[in-house]
Design a protein around this motif. Structure first.
Motif, PDB file in Angstrom:
ATOM      1  N   GLY A  98     -27.842   1.291 -49.024  1.00 13.93           N
ATOM      2  CA  GLY A  98     -28.816   0.711 -48.100  1.00 13.93           C
ATOM      3  C   GLY A  98     -28.179   0.281 -46.790  1.00 13.93           C
ATOM      4  O   GLY A  98     -28.695   0.564 -45.702  1.00 13.93           O
ATOM      5  N   LEU A  99     -27.036  -0.396 -46.876  1.00 15.34           N
ATOM      6  CA  LEU A  99     -26.363  -0.855 -45.667  1.00 15.34           C
ATOM      7  C   LEU A  99     -25.788   0.309 -44.866  1.00 15.34           C
ATOM      8  O   LEU A  99     -25.761   0.273 -43.631  1.00 15.34           O
ATOM      9  N   LEU A 100     -25.317   1.348 -45.551  1.00 13.84           N
ATOM     10  CA  LEU A 100     -24.840   2.537 -44.841  1.00 13.84           C
ATOM     11  C   LEU A 100     -25.995   3.247 -44.133  1.00 13.84           C
ATOM     12  O   LEU A 100     -25.841   3.734 -43.008  1.00 13.84           O
ATOM     13  N   GLN A 101     -27.151   3.299 -44.782  1.00 14.95           N
ATOM     14  CA  GLN A 101     -28.320   3.912 -44.150  1.00 14.95           C
ATOM     15  C   GLN A 101     -28.709   3.135 -42.901  1.00 14.95           C
ATOM     16  O   GLN A 101     -29.031   3.714 -41.863  1.00 14.95           O
ATOM     17  N   ILE A 109     -29.775  10.820 -55.194  1.00 11.44           N
ATOM     18  CA  ILE A 109     -30.877  11.544 -54.540  1.00 11.44           C
ATOM     19  C   ILE A 109     -32.097  11.560 -55.453  1.00 11.44           C
ATOM     20  O   ILE A 109     -33.224  11.352 -55.004  1.00 11.44           O
ATOM     21  N   LYS A 110     -31.861  11.804 -56.735  1.00 13.69           N
ATOM     22  CA  LYS A 110     -32.973  11.838 -57.690  1.00 13.69           C
ATOM     23  C   LYS A 110     -33.666  10.480 -57.784  1.00 13.69           C
ATOM     24  O   LYS A 110     -34.869  10.401 -58.019  1.00 13.69           O
ATOM     25  N   ALA A 111     -32.906   9.402 -57.599  1.00 17.25           N
ATOM     26  CA  ALA A 111     -33.482   8.058 -57.709  1.00 17.25           C
ATOM     27  C   ALA A 111     -34.180   7.610 -56.435  1.00 17.25           C
ATOM     28  O   ALA A 111     -34.908   6.617 -56.445  1.00 17.25           O
ATOM     29  N   CYS A 112     -33.941   8.338 -55.336  1.00 26.61           N
ATOM     30  CA  CYS A 112     -34.549   7.967 -54.051  1.00 26.61           C
ATOM     31  C   CYS A 112     -35.956   8.542 -53.969  1.00 26.61           C
ATOM     32  O   CYS A 112     -36.133   9.760 -54.001  1.00 26.61           O
ATOM     33  N   PRO A 113     -36.989   7.705 -53.851  1.00 33.86           N
ATOM     34  CA  PRO A 113     -38.364   8.231 -53.776  1.00 33.86           C
ATOM     35  C   PRO A 113     -38.586   9.206 -52.625  1.00 33.86           C
ATOM     36  O   PRO A 113     -39.415  10.111 -52.733  1.00 33.86           O
ATOM     37  N   SER A 114     -37.845   9.065 -51.537  1.00 36.65           N
ATOM     38  CA  SER A 114     -38.047   9.966 -50.403  1.00 36.65           C
ATOM     39  C   SER A 114     -37.058  11.127 -50.384  1.00 36.65           C
ATOM     40  O   SER A 114     -37.080  11.944 -49.468  1.00 36.65           O
ATOM     41  N   LYS A 115     -36.199  11.192 -51.408  1.00 41.63           N
ATOM     42  CA  LYS A 115     -35.300  12.348 -51.608  1.00 41.63           C
ATOM     43  C   LYS A 115     -34.361  12.590 -50.427  1.00 41.63           C
ATOM     44  O   LYS A 115     -34.071  13.735 -50.060  1.00 41.63           O
ATOM     45  N   ILE A 116     -33.844  11.529 -49.843  1.00 41.04           N
ATOM     46  CA  ILE A 116     -32.840  11.647 -48.786  1.00 41.04           C
ATOM     47  C   ILE A 116     -31.553  12.227 -49.391  1.00 41.04           C
ATOM     48  O   ILE A 116     -31.147  11.851 -50.487  1.00 41.04           O
ATOM     49  N   ASN A 117     -30.902  13.122 -48.665  1.00 46.19           N
ATOM     50  CA  ASN A 117     -29.615  13.662 -49.107  1.00 46.19           C
ATOM     51  C   ASN A 117     -28.544  12.610 -48.816  1.00 46.19           C
ATOM     52  O   ASN A 117     -27.875  12.635 -47.772  1.00 46.19           O
ATOM     53  N   ILE A 118     -28.381  11.701 -49.745  1.00 51.09           N
ATOM     54  CA  ILE A 118     -27.520  10.533 -49.540  1.00 51.09           C
ATOM     55  C   ILE A 118     -26.052  10.919 -49.368  1.00 51.09           C
ATOM     56  O   ILE A 118     -25.400  10.455 -48.408  1.00 51.09           O
ATOM     57  N   PRO A 119     -25.473  11.755 -50.233  1.00 46.13           N
ATOM     58  CA  PRO A 119     -24.070  12.132 -50.020  1.00 46.13           C
ATOM     59  C   PRO A 119     -23.829  12.772 -48.660  1.00 46.13           C
ATOM     60  O   PRO A 119     -22.791  12.557 -48.037  1.00 46.13           O
ATOM     61  N   SER A 120     -24.792  13.557 -48.193  1.00 40.20           N
ATOM     62  CA  SER A 120     -24.635  14.233 -46.909  1.00 40.20           C
ATOM     63  C   SER A 120     -24.590  13.237 -45.761  1.00 40.20           C
ATOM     64  O   SER A 120     -23.726  13.328 -44.877  1.00 40.20           O
ATOM     65  N   PHE A 121     -25.509  12.265 -45.739  1.00 37.02           N
ATOM     66  CA  PHE A 121     -25.493  11.329 -44.612  1.00 37.02           C
ATOM     67  C   PHE A 121     -24.285  10.397 -44.686  1.00 37.02           C
ATOM     68  O   PHE A 121     -23.728  10.001 -43.651  1.00 37.02           O
ATOM     69  N   ILE A 122     -23.826  10.072 -45.891  1.00 40.14           N
ATOM     70  CA  ILE A 122     -22.630   9.228 -46.008  1.00 40.14           C
ATOM     71  C   ILE A 122     -21.390  10.003 -45.545  1.00 40.14           C
ATOM     72  O   ILE A 122     -20.506   9.451 -44.884  1.00 40.14           O
ATOM     73  N   ALA A 123     -21.341  11.292 -45.854  1.00 38.20           N
ATOM     74  CA  ALA A 123     -20.230  12.121 -45.374  1.00 38.20           C
ATOM     75  C   ALA A 123     -20.211  12.167 -43.854  1.00 38.20           C
ATOM     76  O   ALA A 123     -19.138  12.149 -43.229  1.00 38.20           O
ATOM     77  N   ASN A 137     -27.335   2.808 -35.261  1.00 36.61           N
ATOM     78  CA  ASN A 137     -26.318   3.147 -34.267  1.00 36.61           C
ATOM     79  C   ASN A 137     -26.353   4.585 -33.775  1.00 36.61           C
ATOM     80  O   ASN A 137     -25.555   4.979 -32.925  1.00 36.61           O
ATOM     81  N   ALA A 138     -27.273   5.387 -34.310  1.00 35.18           N
ATOM     82  CA  ALA A 138     -27.399   6.768 -33.839  1.00 35.18           C
ATOM     83  C   ALA A 138     -27.885   6.792 -32.393  1.00 35.18           C
ATOM     84  O   ALA A 138     -28.629   5.914 -31.959  1.00 35.18           O
ATOM     85  N   THR A 191     -25.127  10.054 -35.489  1.00 31.89           N
ATOM     86  CA  THR A 191     -26.357  10.732 -35.103  1.00 31.89           C
ATOM     87  C   THR A 191     -26.737  11.783 -36.141  1.00 31.89           C
ATOM     88  O   THR A 191     -27.910  11.913 -36.528  1.00 31.89           O
ATOM     89  N   GLY A 192     -25.752  12.531 -36.626  1.00 34.93           N
ATOM     90  CA  GLY A 192     -26.016  13.502 -37.681  1.00 34.93           C
ATOM     91  C   GLY A 192     -26.464  12.837 -38.962  1.00 34.93           C
ATOM     92  O   GLY A 192     -27.361  13.334 -39.660  1.00 34.93           O
ATOM     93  N   ALA A 193     -25.854  11.683 -39.276  1.00 35.38           N
ATOM     94  CA  ALA A 193     -26.245  10.937 -40.476  1.00 35.38           C
ATOM     95  C   ALA A 193     -27.691  10.486 -40.384  1.00 35.38           C
ATOM     96  O   ALA A 193     -28.477  10.621 -41.327  1.00 35.38           O
ATOM     97  N   ALA A 194     -28.059   9.937 -39.223  1.00 35.74           N
ATOM     98  CA  ALA A 194     -29.423   9.445 -39.040  1.00 35.74           C
ATOM     99  C   ALA A 194     -30.429  10.587 -39.112  1.00 35.74           C
ATOM    100  O   ALA A 194     -31.512  10.439 -39.691  1.00 35.74           O
ATOM    101  N   LYS A 195     -30.076  11.740 -38.540  1.00 41.82           N
ATOM    102  CA  LYS A 195     -31.005  12.876 -38.570  1.00 41.82           C
ATOM    103  C   LYS A 195     -31.227  13.352 -39.994  1.00 41.82           C
ATOM    104  O   LYS A 195     -32.359  13.709 -40.378  1.00 41.82           O
TER     105      LYS A 195
END
Length: 456
Positions: free
Chosen positions: A112-115, A46-60, A121-122, A68-72
């Motif tokens: 990146g591919l998970l994002q 998350i710290k390395a992401c310039p847009s501060k996406i909650n990466i663990p949360s969307f992967i979970a 597919n959302a 749909t929740g991941a995309a949101k």
């Protein structure tokens, strides 16, 4: 032979060469990959992401089969998460920070591919977010690239009315005109623009350029605030004789033509050999696309070494995979033409470092080619006709706290500013931060809490 049949076969073959360079994950692959994440607390990705996406949360969410929740979760921080999943250099950002790199396998989660899997597919009924109640404020955004679109979307989300002024006949900026065709396929840039605008409250005026059709002074008078995201309009020069030859081509112009072409065969494609001058992602993009178009030999030349190239190691490897020949420590000396003015090659001088300074050596060599593509950098060209000019620093618009320029009420973001490395994801973040700052400045007494707007 039926020429129409032959034409369609050739066109089909060219189109096949511009399929997606990074095929999407299947549902099964995404499930397996998402299970590799440790869902770190205080996650370094998350710290390395310039847009501060909650990466663990969307992967979970992906692991729980909630795309749909991941995309949101992604769109809350980066409304252009779909394109960024395709073009963002994740290998030097979030994936480089992944804790799995510390393990023996040194294989990060493929964030990146998970994002991309989530955003592709959302399934939303309409737009993911609902606009807040109207603030009654009007904001002008100049430029409909990633920074401008991000700013416009966040402003609209917060209840403001936005008018975007775009010089081209399409929105999207570099995503539409400047990214390699094999990175953003199937008209993805325009699909993303439609998705962003579907929130409502945003009007786009096309073929409307600053300094020609509109002025900053007039925008300041007509709107409550202005956001400048005008990009980089000019290209750097080699300062060599014969540089005005028609076969000495600016790479960004050729990529634009390539991305807009409906018939790739109509492009002026050098069949035998071409030289690309540069060391960034644009140089890699044009070199690889020339190979895909059928140029037999492409040589990319850079005056310093591979370690100094601004293109990432990943991008350099893509060039090598395309059999692009990379020659480093070589400085252009002349563009060679024959008596008929036809480009025949370039002459170079080997270089070396001495006391940290680049020097020309004694060795010279020639590279034969029929076309030369310049990718030696872009620069901002603030419109000559514009009377109101923000402070310019190192050739770009200077910004201060929250993307504010030296002119009160005028903000700026994206490549036209000196912030960051001119990455799409950084432009998106700057547009978002500017929008939040503008909204807070204009709506001190009625500001809708951001969390409330995003949870709608």
């Amino acid at each position: 032979m039926d020429n129409s049949v032959n034409y369609s076969q050739q066109q089909l073959a060219l189109n096949q060469m511009f399929k997606d360079i990074n095929p999407a994950l299947s549902a099964r692959q995404a499930g397996i990959e998402s299970s590799r994440c440790y869902y770190c607390y205080d996650a370094p990705c998350i710290k390395a992401c310039p847009s501060k996406i909650n990466i663990p949360s969307f992967i979970a969410s992906i692991h729980a089969d909630d795309l749909t929740g991941a995309a949101k979760t992604i769109y809350k921080e980066n409304i252009m998460g779909g394109s960024c999943a395709r073009v963002c250099p994740t290998e030097i950002l979030c994936e480089q920070a992944c804790v799995r790199n510390k393990e023996e396998e040194k294989a990060p989660v493929r964030i990146g591919l998970l994002q991309r899997h989530a955003t592709d597919n959302a399934e939303f009924e309409g737009h993911p977010f609902e606009r807040a109640a109207s603030t009654g404020k009007r904001i002008a955004v100049v430029g409909a690239g990633p920074a401008g679109l991000s700013c416009a979307h966040r402003l609209s989300l917060l209840g403001n009315d936005v008018e975007v002024f775009e010089a081209e006949d399409k929105a999207g900026g570099l995503n539409e005109y400047g990214i390699a065709k094999y990175k953003l396929t199937e008209n993805f840039a325009q699909k993303e623009v439609d998705f962003i605008l579907s929130i409502g409250g945003i009007t786009v005026h096309y073929e409307t350029a600053l300094g020609r059709d509109i002025s900053l002074d007039q925008l300041k008078e007509d709107f409550d605030a202005v956001f400048l995201s005008i990009g980089l309009q000019d290209t750097s020069s080699l300062y060599l004789d014969n540089e005005d030859n028609e076969m000495v081509i600016n790479s960004v112009d050729y990529i634009k033509e390539l991305r807009q072409a409906t018939d790739l065969e109509q492009l002026d494609i050098p069949k035998d050999s071409a030289v690309v001058i540069g060391a960034g992602n644009t140089a890699i993009d044009i070199a690889c696309q020339l190979k895909r178009l059928g140029t037999e030999e492409v040589t990319l030349v850079y005056r310093r070494g591979e370690e100094q190239m601004s293109a990432t190691k990943h991008e350099q490897q893509i060039a090598k995979n395309h059999q692009v020949r990379i020659k480093t420590w070589s400085q252009p000396e002349s563009i060679d033409v024959d008596d008929n003015g036809k480009v025949t090659g370039m002459s170079f001088r080997k270089t070396y470092l001495e006391d940290g300074k680049l020097k020309g050596g004694d060795v010279q060599f020639d590279v034969a080619c029929s076309a030369i593509f310049k990718a030696v950098g872009q620069k901002m060209a603030y419109p000559d006709a514009e009377q109101l000019i923000p402070t310019i620093s190192n050739g770009k618009i200077a910004t201060f706290h929250n993307q504010l320029t030296s002119i009160d009420g005028v903000f700026a973001g994206g490549d036209c500013t000196g912030v960051g490395q001119d990455l799409t994801v950084e432009a998106v973040q700057q547009g978002k931060l500017a929008a939040i700052a503008i909204n807070e400045q204009l709506n001190v007494s009625i500001t809708t809490p951001l969390a409330t707007a995003l949870s709608a």
